[in-house]
Design an enzyme around this catalytic site. Structure first.
Site, short mmCIF file in Angstrom:
data_model
loop_
_atom_site.label_atom_id
_atom_site.label_comp_id
_atom_site.label_asym_id
_atom_site.label_seq_id
_atom_site.Cartn_x
_atom_site.Cartn_y
_atom_site.Cartn_z
N SER A 196 49.65 8.91 -14.36
CA SER A 196 48.46 8.09 -14.62
C SER A 196 47.28 8.68 -13.85
O SER A 196 47.42 9.67 -13.14
CB SER A 196 48.71 6.65 -14.16
OG SER A 196 48.69 6.61 -12.75
N LYS A 197 46.15 8.01 -13.99
CA LYS A 197 44.92 8.49 -13.35
C LYS A 197 45.09 8.72 -11.85
O LYS A 197 44.42 9.56 -11.27
CB LYS A 197 43.80 7.47 -13.58
CG LYS A 197 43.14 7.64 -14.93
CD LYS A 197 41.72 7.09 -14.90
CE LYS A 197 41.14 7.14 -16.29
NZ LYS A 197 40.81 5.83 -16.83
N ARG A 198 45.97 7.92 -11.25
CA ARG A 198 46.19 8.08 -9.80
C ARG A 198 46.59 9.51 -9.45
O ARG A 198 46.36 9.99 -8.36
CB ARG A 198 47.34 7.16 -9.33
CG ARG A 198 46.97 5.72 -9.18
CD ARG A 198 48.15 4.94 -8.62
NE ARG A 198 49.32 5.04 -9.50
CZ ARG A 198 50.48 5.56 -9.13
NH1 ARG A 198 50.64 6.06 -7.92
NH2 ARG A 198 51.49 5.59 -9.97
#
Ligand code: GLU
Length: 476
Positions: A241-243
């Protein structure tokens, strides 16, 4: 006939996970001489947008994944979906649901507060005739729900048999109160009408597949083959994910990754070409792709490996081609000096091995086009402290004088000359090579000094060395 599809929803950018799914579908179709269909699943009218559709299409173009049919837009196929509800209504396998979002939300909250799992509670399946009439009179918006009264099972080509008990599948909506089909309904009808032979998509869709299987059965249609791909994971092995960094395909384009490297890298996240091979261009992958070599386990997205692979592909381009690829990143900067193309090409040739991402080119080699904007004195001082370089004004002045007297200024002559100079001074060549490099580039690392000097040319080298002796040396 193999017919596969990629069916992104334009509610966001094209995620690298969807890109990888698209690559596998594309490779499978091409390998089998089949068709690759692009279908835009814009059933969520509120969250879908034209801009995102364009971004998605641009992402596929950039990756070189050309589709044979489409794009089809589900928002333009409402009537087809509507028509297919008639049969289901007749066989009473669907029912009208008048519950509003708020009402469902409220009941769901209550269930959760009682620590019970929420599934649609069939409130509208059990309405009395009067209640139903009243809701109709009031003109309440209504959805159409599928009554789940059978368990579901299917054979997945990767995972084998997958089942789900009917009590674990809720009565799901097929037509929303806005009149639009839901994803599950539209997907089944389209996959059937578009004669899709294999549905290859992320593992996170397995619970949707169960609902879709029930729809195939209700219509009496033969379902396609299913392949559920393991998800791409971040470094901590949770879903990417964006993390973990950029997840949108075009971000990678804008950062300076080559599409061929990006596609190669993604393809290896869950598929293996065999023999430990890593650099496999798309054309070659088409020839050797097979479902048998898909992995059941999630693969970790390693940005360092992507960068390495990008560097490999960059190094494989000829200088002229690499210049074309670099232009979006440096075009405006080069304009300032308007150097000759041959000059730029020789710089590119020299730096090619060191460029792993196009956007880093300027950082790496701006000194070929403009005088050093700064000098990394901190790093250089470390060299000096370690005894790998010496700053000696007189010595540098002697070197400048010597350079000025040189007629030819090419790599070979310079190398012999500088080494002889060092010998004459009774010191190791490194002790003057490092300061010269630093004076010319402002950096302590870079390509071979003599090649670099030949490209910069005698006048420029002398000018930079003189400036260094006059202005910079006192700061060290
Ligand atoms: N629209 C779905 C998605 O973007 C497609 C899933 C499928 O391939 O059926 O995840």
């Amino acid at each position: 006939m193999v017919r596969v599809r990629i069916a992104p929803s334009p509610t966001g950018f094209l995620h690298v996970g969807t890109a990888r799914t698209a690559i596998y579908n594309f490779l499978f179709a091409r390998n089998k001489g089949g068709k690759f269909v692009l279908r835009i699943e814009d059933t969520d009218l509120e969250r879908s947008s034209k801009e995102m559709t364009e971004v998605i299409i641009e992402s596929f173009r950039w990756m070189g994944l050309n589709w044979d049919e489409g794009p089809y837009f589900q928002s333009e196929r409402r009537d087809i979906y509507k028509k297919h509800t008639e049969e289901l209504i007749k066989s009473k396998i669907v029912y009208s649901c008048y519950c509003t979002k708020e009402e469902i939300g409220e009941r769901k909250r209550r269930m959760i507060a009682e620590k019970k799992a929420w599934r649609y509670d069939r409130r509208c399946l059990n309405l009395t005739e009067e209640e139903r009439e009243r809701f109709e009179r009031e003109g309440r918006p209504k959805a159409l729900r599928f009554k789940v009264d059978k368990s579901s099972s299917f054979h997945d080509l990767l995972h084998g048999r997958i089942e789900r008990d009917k009590n674990d599948i809720e009565d799901f909506v097929i037509i929303k109160s806005d009149g639009m089909a839901t994803y599950n309904f539209a997907c089944v009808i389209d996959d059937h009408l578009m004669e899709i032979s294999h549905v290859m998509r992320g593992e996170d869709h397995i619970s949707n597949t169960h609902k879709q299987i029930l729809l195939y059965e209700a219509f009496g249609w033969k379902p396609p083959e299913f392949i559920h791909l393991p998800l791409i994971l971040g470094s901590d092995r949770s879903k990417l994910s964006k993390r973990h960094g950029a997840v949108s395909v075009l971000d990678y384009r804008d950062e300076g990754f080559l599409p061929e490297a990006f596609v190669n890298f993604l393809a290896l996240l869950g598929w293996s070409p065999g023999e430990d091979r890593e650099i496999v261009p798309l054309k070659e992958m088409i020839g050797i792709f097979s479902l048998e070599r898909l992995s059941k386990r999630g693969a970790v997205f390693d940005p360092k490996k992507l960068e390495w692979m990008n560097g490999q592909y960059i190094n494989g381009l000829n200088n002229k081609e690499l210049l074309n690829r670099l232009l979006p990143f440096i075009g405006d900067k080069l304009g300032i000096k308007d150097k000759e193309e041959d000059y730029i090409l020789s710089v590119i040739g020299l730096l090619k091995e060191r460029i792993s991402i196009l956007s880093k080119f300027w950082d790496l080699g701006s000194y070929f086009f403009v005088k050093p904007e700064s000098y990394d004195i901190e790093s250089f001082s470390k060299y000096v402290k370690k005894g790998r370089a010496e700053v000696n004004k007189e010595r540098l002045e002697e070197i400048i004088r010597a350079f000025k007297g040189l007629k030819d200024f090419d790599t070979e002559i310079l190398e012999t000359y500088v080494r002889d100079l060092a010998e004459g001074m009774g010191i190791k060549p490194g002790l003057i090579i490092h300061p010269i490099r630093f004076a010319l580039t402002g950096k302590t690392v870079g390509p071979g000094l003599f090649e670099l000097m030949e490209i910069l040319g005698k006048d420029e080298c002398v000018e930079r060395l003189e400036y260094f002796v006059e202005k910079i040396i006192i700061k060290i």
